[in-house]
Design a protein around this motif. Structure first.
Motif, short mmCIF file in Angstrom:
data_model
loop_
_atom_site.label_atom_id
_atom_site.label_comp_id
_atom_site.label_asym_id
_atom_site.label_seq_id
_atom_site.Cartn_x
_atom_site.Cartn_y
_atom_site.Cartn_z
N PRO A 392 0.64 -1.40 0.07
CA PRO A 392 -0.21 0.08 0.00
C PRO A 392 0.55 1.20 0.02
N PRO A 393 1.69 1.67 0.81
CA PRO A 393 1.93 3.06 0.81
C PRO A 393 3.20 3.32 -0.28
N MET A 394 3.50 2.34 -1.00
CA MET A 394 4.33 2.68 -2.07
C MET A 394 3.90 3.08 -3.23
N PHE B 133 -6.81 4.78 2.80
CA PHE B 133 -6.19 3.60 2.67
C PHE B 133 -4.63 3.56 2.45
N PHE B 134 -4.21 4.63 2.10
CA PHE B 134 -2.99 4.76 1.74
C PHE B 134 -1.97 4.98 2.88
N PHE B 135 -2.49 5.72 3.76
CA PHE B 135 -2.04 5.93 5.29
C PHE B 135 -2.11 4.80 6.04
N TRP B 136 -3.30 4.12 5.79
CA TRP B 136 -3.57 2.85 6.73
C TRP B 136 -2.74 1.75 6.09
N GLY B 137 -2.33 1.62 5.12
CA GLY B 137 -1.23 0.56 4.71
C GLY B 137 0.13 1.04 5.26
N LEU B 138 0.25 2.32 5.15
CA LEU B 138 1.67 2.61 5.79
C LEU B 138 1.63 2.36 7.11
N SER B 139 0.65 2.37 8.07
CA SER B 139 0.64 2.26 9.35
C SER B 139 0.98 0.68 9.80
N ALA B 140 0.83 -0.09 8.83
CA ALA B 140 1.08 -1.80 8.98
C ALA B 140 2.71 -1.88 8.98
N LEU B 141 3.29 -1.19 8.10
CA LEU B 141 4.84 -1.57 8.19
C LEU B 141 5.62 -1.28 9.20
N PRO B 142 5.37 -0.15 9.98
CA PRO B 142 6.27 0.01 11.08
C PRO B 142 6.23 -1.15 12.29
N PHE B 143 4.96 -1.54 12.53
CA PHE B 143 4.90 -2.48 13.49
C PHE B 143 5.71 -3.73 13.12
N TYR B 144 5.73 -4.14 11.68
CA TYR B 144 6.45 -5.38 11.62
C TYR B 144 7.73 -5.01 11.98
N PHE B 145 8.45 -3.82 11.83
CA PHE B 145 10.19 -3.56 11.90
C PHE B 145 10.19 -3.63 13.48
N LEU B 146 9.14 -2.88 14.08
CA LEU B 146 9.47 -2.74 15.36
C LEU B 146 9.30 -3.80 16.16
N VAL B 147 8.33 -4.90 15.96
CA VAL B 147 8.45 -6.34 16.62
C VAL B 147 9.40 -6.91 16.35
N GLY B 148 9.70 -6.94 14.91
CA GLY B 148 10.70 -7.81 14.18
C GLY B 148 12.25 -7.49 14.90
N ILE B 149 12.61 -6.36 15.05
CA ILE B 149 13.62 -5.88 15.65
C ILE B 149 13.78 -5.94 17.15
N TRP B 150 13.06 -5.22 17.95
CA TRP B 150 13.04 -5.27 19.26
C TRP B 150 12.31 -6.07 20.00
N GLY B 151 11.81 -7.13 19.48
CA GLY B 151 10.96 -8.10 20.15
C GLY B 151 11.70 -9.10 20.98
N GLY B 152 11.00 -9.75 21.56
CA GLY B 152 11.42 -10.62 22.52
C GLY B 152 11.99 -12.04 21.92
N GLU B 153 12.01 -13.11 22.43
CA GLU B 153 12.64 -14.36 21.90
C GLU B 153 11.85 -14.84 20.63
N GLY B 154 10.49 -14.99 20.85
CA GLY B 154 9.46 -15.33 19.77
C GLY B 154 9.29 -14.50 18.62
N ARG B 155 9.91 -13.26 18.23
CA ARG B 155 9.47 -12.20 17.75
C ARG B 155 9.34 -12.65 16.20
N GLU B 156 10.18 -13.44 15.65
CA GLU B 156 9.82 -13.89 14.31
C GLU B 156 8.48 -14.24 13.92
N LYS B 157 7.92 -15.21 14.87
CA LYS B 157 6.34 -15.76 14.61
C LYS B 157 5.70 -14.70 14.78
N ALA B 158 5.75 -13.61 15.82
CA ALA B 158 4.66 -12.69 16.10
C ALA B 158 4.80 -11.52 14.97
#
Lengths: 489, 499
Positions: A392-394, B133-158
């Motif tokens: 989406p945002p791209m 929708f454009f902004f809404w799609g943008l809001s999904a991506l940061p969570f992925y990286f925030l969880v994937g980088i700074w998450g705990g042990e099971g971060r991959e699955k989460a």
């Protein structure tokens, strides 16, 4: 004289190519840089000349063999830019050694020349010869990593598939020529209207030509080769091949199919199928299968280059949607998507080549933890790939929206649903790659990648225009629409 | 009056994120905080300067974006989104301050928070479906990286589950959007032009079946949003993220993204699908009640603060949904108000559990054998106990706290329509008072448990970022009138289309 003037971009490219080849024989050592600069200047000259050609309006030259119109000029600009980026990326990679750079420039120039010819050919014989020329250059390019087994294997497979498909194409051209007594596609069209073919012959002619051309596009039956070629070729070349040959294929497919197998419909800006064979249904199945196969297999890959290769296949499926609706809006959407792909594919393969120079591998497992080692490159890679799949945002998302939208506009709901599904799977495939890049960010202690200011400049030169294409999407659509205005009739 | 305040508010954090990436770490934190605060200041000015007693769009900004597809950059605030603007404005500076001392990749984390702030402001203010929708799609991506980088042990699955849920949800919403766009003539994405039953009676053909556009688009839209806000039984990814994400990130999710998802539901469904909504109202209430009960029952069984927070969020979402589905002005006003309040309440909960996790390295307050692991924090750290007390009281809807107003309005609103849901909500609130007080008792009161650590009270920085949350919970509870007056006219207008 006017004809020669309008052919100036190709003439400039050919002259530069001749100069580079001649200097390959005579010069060595330090002069390599000089030759790179010459190639860049030649390409830039051709670029400017192409822009100048816009002023001389749509016209046919050399007795209707070549057509200089918005459509061919659009593709010429795209190919020349691609070649410029390829040559610029060459100096950042270790795969192409300094002493081999001249060869590389020569091959890229030759490839660009052939693609430009394909884009403006309106004569099937010239189109056939230019496609053959392009294919031969592509075999050389994919075999460029001489010492790599994968590269050699890829080139052999490419050659085998290419020979078969170009022969199929030749068969189809022969049938059409035999029945219409003409090589020019516009004449063919007139012949087919005054003298309709029987449905069986039409079906055979269409299937043969589409099978032949699907090799260029990387579409369903002939897609098998794409990931192998993209994996085997040295990474800077993968970008050139993945976009260049496909875009050239699309340039010809669009012109050929719409001129020969379709006719203008009553609605402005739309066409309808010529004759009784509804070939759009065939392409619709092929597009759906290509999208599904590409995205599902991309999801299962363990190597980054193959992953991108399958994503490219899925893109081809998407682009076919724009063709099969027989609507100017769809074709404008194809052109927009190709512009996005220019930056996205160039960028992703460039960053992968930087990583591969460092790691000597593109396995996802080996890419683990690269984010910590080179933050800007990884962020850009993820942005490029997300843009490629149309998350989406791209900017790529606007392109996907236009394609899916045009499918819905023409009541192809099932195809649109497959497209959306394929977008999701592709995004998840990219997310898998992104997760490997993140790796064990908090604990990783590997040394950072050496920072290189030129590399960052090159990345900025790809990311910023890509963002601008998204922000000023309307201008790009306008340009794409203008390119179509006078091409076909 | 057009001072582009909305655009400043939306894009300041984004430019802050870019800027802070290029400076040294000590400066980057200040730039990040300043950008976030500046955007929030714009937001507060917007909210304060809003005219009451009108349902019109205010501070409208309009600019053609992709003219050939009738996509435009339309931004405005009105009664429905003003509270979300307020919520995002309060939330993000607090989150950046709470991650002030992040040791690994602080610039990346702050940058992602800022991008998230931009995207949520954008979603909330956009009056064009595509832009939203454009902004809404943008809001999904940061969570992925925030969880994937700074998450705990099971971060991959989460992280993986969250991105799968998000992209699936986005795809469904996207399909709804395109369907709506192509079924009106001339094609349009503008919420204003699509409003008022333009889709009524429109049909489309799918594999030979004639289907109503409005109904199918409504189903796609709600299904898509239910994958981004936790709706039972699609909440698996949510609890997984709750377990693995750093507390600040989970706060951004459950107190930022989830209320905004509910806001989209209210905005889009009430404007676009009024005739479907009058049928689907009961289903929304049923889904809400199920969520409420399931969230409550699961919360009782939790022994850790993280998952407890996730299930409280689940049940609060259910509560808001019963309000939305009541199709009654009091209920919907309550639901809109409660979106802000539960966001703030969950933010407070997440923040104090983050502090506990930082001090002790764990958020499990009851061991497997039922033995308490913390206990007695109140005597050693009175400040944090007071904060937690206020948050718990607001979540339970005690009079004088924010939650009271929202809960009361929703219950009053739904009583006249679905008396049974009142029983369910009452039961769920009783259940909530059981598990929240049990949690409070075993964490803060009593004697120190086994293996408890010395526990420092809130530092000045922590007090500083807790303050706005606690203050607004108290303020909105004691004096809700100005905000209710802002939302009421807008709610009445959208409801008039449903009846």
């Amino acid at each position: 004289m006017r004809d020669f003037f309008l052919l100036m971009p190709e003439i400039l490219l050919a002259t530069t190519l001749a100069f580079v080849v001649a200097s390959e024989i005579t010069y060595f050592g330090e002069q390599v840089r000089l030759i790179t600069a010459t190639s860049v200047l030649g390409l830039a000259g051709a670029f400017v000349q192409t822009i100048i050609s816009y002023k001389y309006g749509p016209t046919q030259i050399f007795g209707g063999v070549l057509s200089i119109d918005g459509f061919s000029l659009f593709f010429k600009l795209l190919f020349i830019l691609l070649a410029l980026f390829s040559i610029a990326s060459m100096s950042h990679t270790k795969v192409i050694r300094v002493e081999n750079r001249i060869e590389f420039c020569a091959l890229i120039l030759a490839g660009t020349l052939s693609m430009c010819l394909v884009a403006s050919a309106t004569d099937v014989l010239l189109a056939f010869l230019s496609l053959l020329f392009l294919n031969v250059i592509s075999y050389f390019l994919s075999a460029y990593g001489k010492h790599s087994v994968l590269s050699t294997e890829a080139a052999i497979k490419y050659l085998a598939f290419g020979t078969v498909s170009i022969t199929l194409l030749l068969y189809s051209f022969s049938i059409l020529f035999a029945l219409t007594k003409s090589l020019n596609i516009y004449e063919m069209h007139k012949g087919l209207i005054s003298n309709p073919l029987s449905p069986n012959v039409m079906l055979i002619a269409f299937m043969l030509s589409f099978l032949g051309l699907s090799f260029q596009l990387g579409a369903f039956p002939m897609y098998l080769i794409v990931p192998d070629v993209l994996e085997g070729s040295p990474t800077p070349i993968s970008a050139f091949l993945s976009l260049g040959t496909r875009a050239a294929g699309f340039a010809f497919v669009i012109r050929f199919l719409i001129v020969v197998f379709a006719q203008p419909s009553l609605n402005a800006g739309q066409w309808q199928v010529l004759g009784q064979v509804d070939w759009t249904e065939i392409i619709s199945v092929i597009a759906g299968l290509t999208m599904l196969i590409g995205s599902l297999l991309a999801f299962r890959q363990t190597a980054a280059k193959r992953l991108v290769g399958y994503l490219v296949i899925a893109q081809t499926g998407f682009l076919l949607i724009g063709l099969l609706v027989l609507d100017e809006v769809g074709i404008a959407a194809i052109l927009y998507n190709l512009v996005i792909e220019l930056f996205a594919l160039m960028g992703s393969f460039f960053i992968l080549s930087v990583f591969m120079d460092e790691l000597k591998s593109d396995q996802l497992a080996d890419l683990k933890g690269m984010l910590k080692r080179s933050v800007p490159e990884c962020i850009c890679l993820v942005l490029f790939l997300l843009s490629l799949v149309g998350s989406p945002p791209m900017p790529g998302f606007i392109g996907k929206f236009t394609l899916i939208g045009v499918a819905i506009r023409h009541q192809r709901m099932a195809l649109a649903a497959v497209g959306v599904f394929s977008m999701v799977i592709s995004t998840v495939a990219v997310a898998r790659l992104a997760f490997q890049l993140m790796g064990d960010f908090q604990k990783s202690t590997q040394p950072p990648l050496s920072s290189n200011i030129l590399r960052k400049v090159f990345l900025a030169a790809l990311v910023i225009p890509m963002a601008l294409v998204g922000i000023f999407a309307d201008w790009v659509f306008h340009w794409a629409g203008q390119s179509l205005g006078f091409i076909f009739w | 009056m057009n001072n582009h305040l909305i655009s400043y508010m939306v894009f300041l954090p984004f430019f802050g994120a870019l800027l802070q990436a290029f400076v040294s770490m000590t400066r980057s934190r200040w730039i990040a905080l300043a950008a976030s605060l500046a955007a929030s200041a714009c937001a507060i000015v917007l909210v304060v300067s809003m005219q009451i007693q009108t349902s019109d769009f205010q501070q409208m900004e309009s600019l053609p974006w992709v003219g050939s597809y009738a996509i435009s950059y339309d931004m405005a605030i009105d009664g429905l989104n003003v509270l979300m603007v307020l919520l995002v404005a309060i939330l993000f500076p607090v989150l950046i301050a709470s991650e002030w001392n992040q040791k690994v990749g602080v610039r990346g984390m702050h940058g992602l928070f800022l991008v998230l702030q931009t995207s949520l402001f954008g979603v909330v203010c956009a009056q064009d479906l595509f832009l939203q929708f454009f902004f809404w799609g943008l809001s999904a991506l940061p969570f992925y990286f925030l969880v994937g980088i700074w998450g705990g042990e099971g971060r991959e699955k989460a992280a993986f589950r969250s991105i799968v849920a998000a992209s699936l949800g986005d795809a469904l919403i996207f399909s709804a959007l395109v369907l709506v766009y192509y079924s009106v003539d001339p094609h349009s994405f503008s919420l204003k032009e699509l409003a008022g039953g333009r889709l009524a009676g429109k049909m489309f053909d799918f594999l030979g079946y004639e289907l109503p556009v409005s109904g199918v688009a409504f189903i796609l839209m709600s299904a898509g949003l239910s994958l981004r806000a936790p709706i039972w039984p699609f909440h698996g990814w949510f609890t997984e993220v709750a377990q693995e994400a750093p507390s600040s990130v989970f706060v951004a999710l459950c107190a930022g993204s989830v209320p905004v998802a509910l806001y989209i539901f209210v905005r889009v469904c009430y404007l676009l699908f009024p005739e479907t909504l009058s049928i689907a109202g009961k289903i929304i209430v049923a889904v809400g009640a199920t969520n409420l009960v399931m969230g409550g029952v699961c919360a009782v069984a939790q022994k850790g603060l993280r998952r407890l927070l996730a299930f409280i969020c689940l049940s609060e979402v259910g509560f808001v949904l019963t309000g939305i589905g009541s199709l009654n002005s009091v209920g919907v006003v309550g639901a809109v108000y409660q979106q802000l309040i539960f966001g703030l309440g969950l933010a407070g909960f997440g923040l104090f559990s983050g502090v506990i996790s930082e001090r002790t390295g764990s958020t499990v307050f009851l061991a497997e054998d039922g033995e308490r692991t913390f206990g007695g924090i109140a005597t050693r750290a009175p400040w944090i106990s007071v904060v937690a007390g206020v948050v718990v009281a607001s979540l339970l809807g005690f009079p004088g706290f924010g939650g009271f107003v929202g809960h009361a309005l929703v219950i009053i609103g739904s009583y006249s329509i679905h008396p049974f849901t009142v029983v369910v909500s009452g039961g769920a609130l009783l259940l909530a008072s059981y598990y929240l007080f049990a949690m409070y008792r075993s964490v803060f009161l009593g004697k120190p448990g086994v293996g408890s650590h010395p526990f420092e009270d809130l530092t000045f920085r922590e007090q500083a970022y807790m303050f706005p949350v606690v203050l607004s919970l108290l303020f909105f509870g004691l004096y809700p009138k100005p905000l209710i007056e802002l939302i009421r006219p807008a709610v009445l207008t959208v409801l008039s289309a449903v009846k």
